[in-house]
Scaffold this active site. Structure first.
Site, PDB file in Angstrom:
ATOM      1  N   HIS A 208      51.659  30.867 -29.169  1.00  0.00           N
ATOM      2  CA  HIS A 208      50.633  30.080 -28.474  1.00  0.00           C
ATOM      3  C   HIS A 208      51.188  29.138 -27.415  1.00  0.00           C
ATOM      4  O   HIS A 208      50.441  28.481 -26.714  1.00  0.00           O
ATOM      5  CB  HIS A 208      49.802  29.276 -29.479  1.00  0.00           C
ATOM      6  CG  HIS A 208      50.550  28.085 -30.025  1.00  0.00           C
ATOM      7  ND1 HIS A 208      51.521  28.200 -30.975  1.00  0.00           N
ATOM      8  CD2 HIS A 208      50.467  26.769 -29.729  1.00  0.00           C
ATOM      9  CE1 HIS A 208      52.011  26.996 -31.251  1.00  0.00           C
ATOM     10  NE2 HIS A 208      51.395  26.111 -30.502  1.00  0.00           N
TER      11      HIS A 208
HETATM   12  C1  UD1 Z   1      48.150  21.978 -29.090  1.00  0.00           C
HETATM   13  C2  UD1 Z   1      49.407  21.127 -28.959  1.00  0.00           C
HETATM   14  C3  UD1 Z   1      50.620  21.928 -29.401  1.00  0.00           C
HETATM   15  C4  UD1 Z   1      50.421  22.506 -30.783  1.00  0.00           C
HETATM   16  C5  UD1 Z   1      49.122  23.305 -30.805  1.00  0.00           C
HETATM   17  C6  UD1 Z   1      48.851  23.848 -32.187  1.00  0.00           C
HETATM   18  C7  UD1 Z   1      49.495  19.457 -27.139  1.00  0.00           C
HETATM   19  C8  UD1 Z   1      50.059  19.179 -25.810  1.00  0.00           C
HETATM   20  N1  UD1 Z   1      49.654  20.723 -27.560  1.00  0.00           N
HETATM   21  O1  UD1 Z   1      48.269  23.070 -28.183  1.00  0.00           O
HETATM   22  O2  UD1 Z   1      51.753  21.084 -29.423  1.00  0.00           O
HETATM   23  O3  UD1 Z   1      51.513  23.343 -31.110  1.00  0.00           O
HETATM   24  O4  UD1 Z   1      48.050  22.438 -30.428  1.00  0.00           O
HETATM   25  O5  UD1 Z   1      47.653  24.566 -32.223  1.00  0.00           O
HETATM   26  O6  UD1 Z   1      48.951  18.589 -27.759  1.00  0.00           O
HETATM   27  N2  UD1 Z   1      40.762  25.680 -28.185  1.00  0.00           N
HETATM   28  C9  UD1 Z   1      39.720  26.209 -28.913  1.00  0.00           C
HETATM   29  N3  UD1 Z   1      39.371  25.577 -30.080  1.00  0.00           N
HETATM   30  C10 UD1 Z   1      40.006  24.472 -30.536  1.00  0.00           C
HETATM   31  C11 UD1 Z   1      41.063  23.941 -29.779  1.00  0.00           C
HETATM   32  C12 UD1 Z   1      41.432  24.566 -28.612  1.00  0.00           C
HETATM   33  O7  UD1 Z   1      39.127  27.202 -28.542  1.00  0.00           O
HETATM   34  O8  UD1 Z   1      39.627  23.956 -31.622  1.00  0.00           O
HETATM   35  C13 UD1 Z   1      41.148  26.368 -26.926  1.00  0.00           C
HETATM   36  C14 UD1 Z   1      40.650  25.643 -25.703  1.00  0.00           C
HETATM   37  O9  UD1 Z   1      40.220  26.567 -24.769  1.00  0.00           O
HETATM   38  C15 UD1 Z   1      41.867  24.931 -25.169  1.00  0.00           C
HETATM   39  C16 UD1 Z   1      43.014  25.819 -25.639  1.00  0.00           C
HETATM   40  O10 UD1 Z   1      42.574  26.398 -26.863  1.00  0.00           O
HETATM   41  O11 UD1 Z   1      41.837  24.773 -23.808  1.00  0.00           O
HETATM   42  C17 UD1 Z   1      44.279  25.062 -25.881  1.00  0.00           C
HETATM   43  O12 UD1 Z   1      44.034  23.934 -26.717  1.00  0.00           O
HETATM   44  P1  UD1 Z   1      44.884  22.564 -26.530  1.00  0.00           P
HETATM   45  O13 UD1 Z   1      44.527  21.599 -27.610  1.00  0.00           O
HETATM   46  O14 UD1 Z   1      44.784  22.104 -25.115  1.00  0.00           O
HETATM   47  O15 UD1 Z   1      46.355  23.002 -26.707  1.00  0.00           O
HETATM   48  P2  UD1 Z   1      47.022  23.948 -27.773  1.00  0.00           P
HETATM   49  O16 UD1 Z   1      47.530  25.137 -27.051  1.00  0.00           O
HETATM   50  O17 UD1 Z   1      46.121  24.153 -28.961  1.00  0.00           O
END
Ligand code: UD1
Length: 362
Positions: A208
């Site tokens: 991821h």
């Molecule tokens: C975040 C953390 C990362 C961690 C990861 C674990 C930061 C900078 N990054 O990354 O360190 O390893 O979480 O999962 O804090 N999304 C959903 N549902 C959710 C959450 C996110 O669909 O409940 C989608 C959204 O489109 C979002 C994307 O996933 O834009 C990424 O989510 P985000 O929280 O920005 O970063 P992660 O890649 O999850």
């Protein structure tokens, strides 16, 4: 006699890897401190958040800031804006933050500016790679923290080299392993493998990191390598929402051997992890869990902030090179299983040590 005044601790969690770190600390302080639990809402899907609260036995958050997904600046700023009045209202004796996600650094900034002591659980880890947003979060959070709880001696060395006074650094061990030790029997009792009808030995995949999944060529090359895992093994890949979006956008088909699954709960993932022939991942926490479980781990990164998983465990770094990934995987699958001893203080009691220090400091 007037009742003894109890200290008030405010915990901030936001994203999936925070929950298994906060659960044991909250449990260790139960009945000994007044506790307020704030969920920033960085992760919000049931599969990324609610299921973990339930399986880990965590209390319902007292406050949900509901920030959701956004760019780094917007997400961090929204957490700060929404958390400030909560800290002003509760006036805690300490704010505890976990790991290295955007919620961690945002909460540390707000608390430090309100002159509330900050405690950082999982302090001192460094990849020395500032292209990772988590590395920036780790450096800033540690700079602002009053109590730095480290999982392994490399964390202490990093902090001392950055000039952090020794009395602020506490080597307490790994809280994520506290949760693993507690819930391993429950995970082992779940028939996840049977439910998924996995009949052969299997390789478990998670990817991821933006550096692996946001670039379509890099993601395509990694998926191609996974598609070439020998047919002696099945391939199970629970897919993070970010990766799901990137795979869909790439329009590529996934190789026939690779079973894409929805994100799994904590217990379901642990159940598969302990039975896997090998794990291929870019997660930080999974490098540690496989070290504890003695499962070969192939990490799809050039560096790690958790070097003890390489020196003391079963972890090997292969960068983003599909050839190295396949070569290391094949040699891991051919080796007899190893069970190196867990690193010191990865003993299921790190949270007790944290609670004792927090109560003493208050
Ligand atoms: C975040 C953390 C990362 C961690 C990861 C674990 C930061 C900078 N990054 O990354 O360190 O390893 O979480 O999962 O804090 N999304 C959903 N549902 C959710 C959450 C996110 O669909 O409940 C989608 C959204 O489109 C979002 C994307 O996933 O834009 C990424 O989510 P985000 O929280 O920005 O970063 P992660 O890649 O999850």
């Amino acid at each position: 006699m007037p009742p003894a005044t109890r200290i008030k601790i405010l915990h901030v969690v936001g994203a999936r890897p925070n929950f298994m770190k906060a659960a044991p600390v909250i449990a260790a302080l139960h009945g000994r401190a007044e506790q307020v639990l704030v969920h920033t809402g960085q992760h919000y899907d049931d599969a990324m958040s609610r299921v973990f609260f339930h399986q880990l036995g965590m209390p319902k958050p007292d406050v949900d800031l509901e920030v959701g997904s956004a760019s780094h600046a917007v997400q961090t700023a929204q957490i700060m804006i929404r958390l400030e009045p909560v800290i002003l209202e509760h006036r805690p004796d300490a704010v505890v933050v976990y790991g290295d996600v955007n919620s961690t650094v945002a909460a540390a900034l707000v608390a430090a500016k309100l002159l509330v002591p900050v405690a950082h659980v999982e302090a001192g880890l460094r990849s020395r790679d500032r292209t990772m947003p988590e590395e920036i979060n780790r450096i800033v959070t540690d700079r602002l923290s009053d109590h730095l709880f480290t999982p392994s001696p490399d964390g202490d060395e990093n902090l001392r080299a950055e000039g952090v006074p020794a009395e602020h650094i506490h080597l307490v061990g790994n809280v994520m392993i506290d949760t693993l030790v507690r819930l391993l029997p429950a995970a082992a009792a779940l028939p996840v493998r049977e439910r998924l009808r996995v009949e052969r030995p299997f390789v478990l995949i998670t990817l991821h990191r933006p550096s692996n999944v946001d670039d379509p060529d890099a993601l395509g090359a990694l998926m191609g390598a996974i598609g070439r895992i020998p047919p002696t093994h099945e391939v199970l890949f629970p897919v993070h929402p970010r990766t799901r979006q990137r795979l869909a956008a790439s329009g590529r088909s996934v190789a026939a051997n690779t079973r894409l699954l929805d994100p799994l709960g904590y217990l379901e993932f642990l159940s598969l992890q302990r039975q896997a022939a090998a794990v291929v991942t870019d997660s930080g926490g999974i490098q540690e869990e496989t070290t504890f479980l003695g499962i070969p781990c192939i990490t799809v990164r050039e560096n790690t902030e958790r070097p003890i998983t390489v020196s003391h465990g079963t972890n090997v770094l292969v960068g983003r090179d599909p050839k190295r990934l396949l070569a290391e995987l094949e040699s891991a699958l051919a080796r007899p299983a190893m069970r190196p001893p867990a690193p010191p203080l990865w003993d299921g009691r790190a949270a007790e040590r944290i609670a004792a220090i927090l109560l003493e400091a208050a």
